[in-house]
Design a protein around this motif. Structure first.
Motif, PDB file in Angstrom:
ATOM      1  N   THR A 243       0.891  -0.468   5.474  1.00 29.09           N
ATOM      2  CA  THR A 243      -0.422  -0.942   5.376  1.00 29.09           C
ATOM      3  C   THR A 243      -0.670  -0.312   3.855  1.00 29.09           C
ATOM      4  OG1 THR A 243      -0.812   0.979   5.676  1.00 29.09           O
ATOM      5  CG2 THR A 243      -1.065  -0.384   8.371  1.00 29.09           C
ATOM      6  N   ARG A 244      -1.957  -1.205   4.191  1.00 34.81           N
ATOM      7  CA  ARG A 244      -2.424  -1.776   2.085  1.00 34.81           C
ATOM      8  C   ARG A 244      -2.766  -0.305   2.135  1.00 34.81           C
ATOM      9  NH1 ARG A 244      -5.229  -5.291   2.485  1.00 34.81           N
ATOM     10  NH2 ARG A 244      -7.271  -4.240   3.221  1.00 34.81           N
ATOM     11  N   GLU A 245      -3.567   0.295   2.530  1.00 37.33           N
ATOM     12  CA  GLU A 245      -4.127   2.160   2.410  1.00 37.33           C
ATOM     13  C   GLU A 245      -2.696   2.941   2.774  1.00 37.33           C
ATOM     14  OE1 GLU A 245      -5.181  -0.095   5.316  1.00 37.33           O
ATOM     15  OE2 GLU A 245      -6.976  -0.925   4.329  1.00 37.33           O
ATOM     16  N   ALA A 246      -1.743   3.160   3.510  1.00 34.25           N
ATOM     17  CA  ALA A 246      -0.760   3.573   3.071  1.00 34.25           C
ATOM     18  C   ALA A 246       0.270   3.648   2.013  1.00 34.25           C
ATOM     19  CB  ALA A 246       0.411   2.867   4.640  1.00 34.25           C
ATOM     20  N   ALA A 247       0.422   2.223   1.942  1.00 37.89           N
ATOM     21  CA  ALA A 247       0.926   1.938   0.931  1.00 37.89           C
ATOM     22  C   ALA A 247       0.360   2.612  -0.911  1.00 37.89           C
ATOM     23  CB  ALA A 247       1.415   0.715   0.232  1.00 37.89           C
ATOM     24  N   ASP A 248      -1.058   2.592  -0.574  1.00 35.59           N
ATOM     25  CA  ASP A 248      -1.964   3.241  -2.099  1.00 35.59           C
ATOM     26  C   ASP A 248      -1.036   4.568  -1.421  1.00 35.59           C
ATOM     27  OD1 ASP A 248      -2.474   0.790  -2.716  1.00 35.59           O
ATOM     28  OD2 ASP A 248      -4.338   0.961  -2.043  1.00 35.59           O
ATOM     29  N   LYS A 249      -1.824   5.534  -0.809  1.00 34.71           N
ATOM     30  CA  LYS A 249      -1.471   6.530  -0.666  1.00 34.71           C
ATOM     31  C   LYS A 249      -0.210   7.816  -1.171  1.00 34.71           C
ATOM     32  CE  LYS A 249      -2.920  10.703   2.563  1.00 34.71           C
ATOM     33  NZ  LYS A 249      -1.805  11.106   1.891  1.00 34.71           N
ATOM     34  N   TRP A 250       0.854   6.565  -0.632  1.00 34.09           N
ATOM     35  CA  TRP A 250       1.663   6.962  -0.405  1.00 34.09           C
ATOM     36  C   TRP A 250       2.522   6.874  -2.240  1.00 34.09           C
ATOM     37  CZ3 TRP A 250       6.482   4.380  -2.948  1.00 34.09           C
ATOM     38  CH2 TRP A 250       7.606   5.524  -2.810  1.00 34.09           C
ATOM     39  N   TYR A 251       2.059   6.016  -2.876  1.00 36.16           N
ATOM     40  CA  TYR A 251       2.099   6.332  -4.319  1.00 36.16           C
ATOM     41  C   TYR A 251       1.429   7.048  -4.776  1.00 36.16           C
ATOM     42  CZ  TYR A 251       1.886   4.467  -9.012  1.00 36.16           C
ATOM     43  OH  TYR A 251       1.175   4.329 -10.605  1.00 36.16           O
ATOM     44  N   GLU A 252      -0.210   6.879  -4.892  1.00 43.57           N
ATOM     45  CA  GLU A 252      -0.558   7.940  -5.502  1.00 43.57           C
ATOM     46  C   GLU A 252       0.269   9.592  -4.866  1.00 43.57           C
ATOM     47  OE1 GLU A 252      -4.410   8.084  -3.384  1.00 43.57           O
ATOM     48  OE2 GLU A 252      -4.179   5.561  -4.351  1.00 43.57           O
ATOM     49  N   ASP A 253       0.734   9.409  -3.910  1.00 43.53           N
ATOM     50  CA  ASP A 253       0.950  11.315  -3.690  1.00 43.53           C
ATOM     51  C   ASP A 253       1.837  11.245  -4.407  1.00 43.53           C
ATOM     52  OD1 ASP A 253      -1.079  11.502  -1.747  1.00 43.53           O
ATOM     53  OD2 ASP A 253       0.312  11.268  -0.160  1.00 43.53           O
ATOM     54  N   GLN A 254       2.835  10.117  -4.568  1.00 40.97           N
ATOM     55  CA  GLN A 254       4.594   9.868  -5.229  1.00 40.97           C
ATOM     56  C   GLN A 254       4.380  10.891  -7.104  1.00 40.97           C
ATOM     57  OE1 GLN A 254       8.117   9.951  -4.582  1.00 40.97           O
ATOM     58  NE2 GLN A 254       7.139  10.194  -2.693  1.00 40.97           N
ATOM     59  N   ILE A 255       3.260   9.651  -7.473  1.00 39.46           N
ATOM     60  CA  ILE A 255       3.527   9.573  -8.777  1.00 39.46           C
ATOM     61  C   ILE A 255       2.580  11.255  -9.066  1.00 39.46           C
ATOM     62  CG2 ILE A 255       0.880   8.599  -9.147  1.00 39.46           C
ATOM     63  CD1 ILE A 255       4.142   7.306 -11.307  1.00 39.46           C
ATOM     64  N   ARG A 256       1.881  12.031  -8.178  1.00 37.41           N
ATOM     65  CA  ARG A 256       0.897  12.636  -9.031  1.00 37.41           C
ATOM     66  C   ARG A 256       2.746  14.078  -8.988  1.00 37.41           C
ATOM     67  NH1 ARG A 256      -1.727  13.304  -4.207  1.00 37.41           N
ATOM     68  NH2 ARG A 256      -3.514  12.108  -4.958  1.00 37.41           N
ATOM     69  N   SER A 257       2.896  13.828  -7.733  1.00 42.35           N
ATOM     70  CA  SER A 257       3.998  15.095  -7.745  1.00 42.35           C
ATOM     71  C   SER A 257       5.114  15.295  -8.864  1.00 42.35           C
ATOM     72  CB  SER A 257       4.766  14.955  -5.989  1.00 42.35           C
ATOM     73  OG  SER A 257       5.540  14.035  -5.986  1.00 42.35           O
TER      74      SER A 257
END
Length: 356
Positions: A243-257
């Motif tokens: 979903t749009r929300e899941a994709a955004d959260k996944w990306y944010e988590d990835q770039i942060r880590s």
């Protein structure tokens, strides 16, 4: 030799048993190591892990050593994962650590080996793949007293190191398995991607010619964005962010880590190291057996270029396998999923046995 592109059948189902052979972790110190560019380090540290015990024949030649080489930004420790070592190193598995002596080094500029972030920053010698392979050879011969390798297996950058090994130490290795690579100079989109990554870092004013006190986050994030796009699989990313929300959260988590665990100079050097890689002029001289494996959904080494079919005809004892895209492949990252290509490795290992 035939250049072939064949579907992979699923790897033989085996339990991912817990390792019964514990890894040994240590450092090898190479004194006065001279780099291809002319610089010398008084002490080059190469960190490594081993599993198993070397076995020598009557003439003192080690016959069961396996060298496994990681990709850009990786470490040898990554091969101890459930999905890699858990599929290969356990009892009864293809590289059973009770039978093989497995060496997992951190390459120059990676992991716990010497790298720019250890203090020299941009004054660290600008190493190449040739330097990295020479250091691996020193680790084996001087550090571990290994005088022969049964197998070299490498993923991505480690796969390109396989091709360097073929040509730099032709009589040292029985067989090589490069996973996700092409044995020619890096050009086209692959080269542009690497230049984009390097420019993203060096054009961030906070990089300060490598003498930053805090990470140049904007340039580093841009570099990581490019790397993620090039090495990803659309199918798997859609699963991670359906979903749009899941994709955004996944990306944010990835770039942060990823930004938190990456040093800009280290990343810059890692990609710059490929600048003069080109084993293509000497492919006819390779004497070892080679099993080259790529995947059809690999954007870094796209099969539509037709490079492997042309190049592998020049490798006397070479075979090329192209893994079709499936629910199990991971784009460029398919190189680290033995469950996908394990049956090909199994056949290759059987053909390396004496008398076959």
């Amino acid at each position: 030799m035939l250049a072939v592109a064949v579907p992979a059948s699923p790897a033989r189902a085996q339990p991912s048993a817990a390792r019964t052979v514990a890894p040994v972790e240590a450092d090898y110190l190479a004194r006065d190591f001279k780099f291809q560019a002319g610089d010398t380090l008084p002490t080059l540290t190469l960190h490594y892990r081993t599993l198993g015990t070397p076995q020598r024949d009557a003439s003192g030649v080690v016959r069961n050593a396996v060298l496994i080489l990681h990709g850009t930004g990786g470490t040898g420790e990554g091969f101890l994962s459930r999905t890699f070592g858990g599929e290969l190193f356990g009892p009864g598995q293809l590289l059973d650590a009770s039978r093989y002596f497995i060496v997992l080094p951190d390459g120059i500029g990676h992991g716990k080996s010497s790298k720019p972030s250890h203090g020299l920053h941009a004054r660290f010698p600008k190493y190449t793949y040739d330097d990295m392979v020479r250091a691996q050879h020193l680790l084996l011969t001087d550090g571990l007293k290994v005088n022969h390798l049964k197998l070299v297996l490498g993923t991505s950058m480690g796969a390109m190191h396989c091709w360097v090994w073929c040509e730099m130490y032709p009589d040292f290795v029985d067989g090589l398995v490069p996973l996700a690579s092409v044995p020619t100079q890096i050009a086209g989109r692959n080269r542009v991607m690497r230049k984009m990554i390097m420019d993203s870092i060096t054009q961030d004013p906070a990089w300060n010619q490598g003498d930053y006190t805090s990470q140049p986050r904007q340039g580093l994030a841009g570099a990581i964005n490019l790397l993620m796009m090039m090495t990803s699989s659309p199918l798997q990313w859609h699963k991670s962010g359906a979903t749009r929300e899941a994709a955004d959260k996944w990306y944010e988590d990835q770039i942060r880590s990823r930004t938190a665990s990456t040093d800009a100079n280290d990343m810059l050097y890692q990609f710059n190291a490929s600048r003069d890689y080109d084993p293509s002029p000497n492919l006819e001289k390779i004497t070892a057996a080679v099993l080259a494996i790529n995947s059809a959904d690999d954007v870094v080494n796209p099969p539509e270029l037709g490079l492997m079919e042309k190049l592998m005809t020049r490798v006397k004892r070479g075979r090329y396998v192209l893994i079709p895209t499936s629910d199990e492949t991971r784009g460029h990252g398919t190189h680290s999923i033995p469950a996908v290509w394990g049956t090909h490795l199994e056949g290759f290992l059987k053909n390396l046995e004496p008398g076959t």
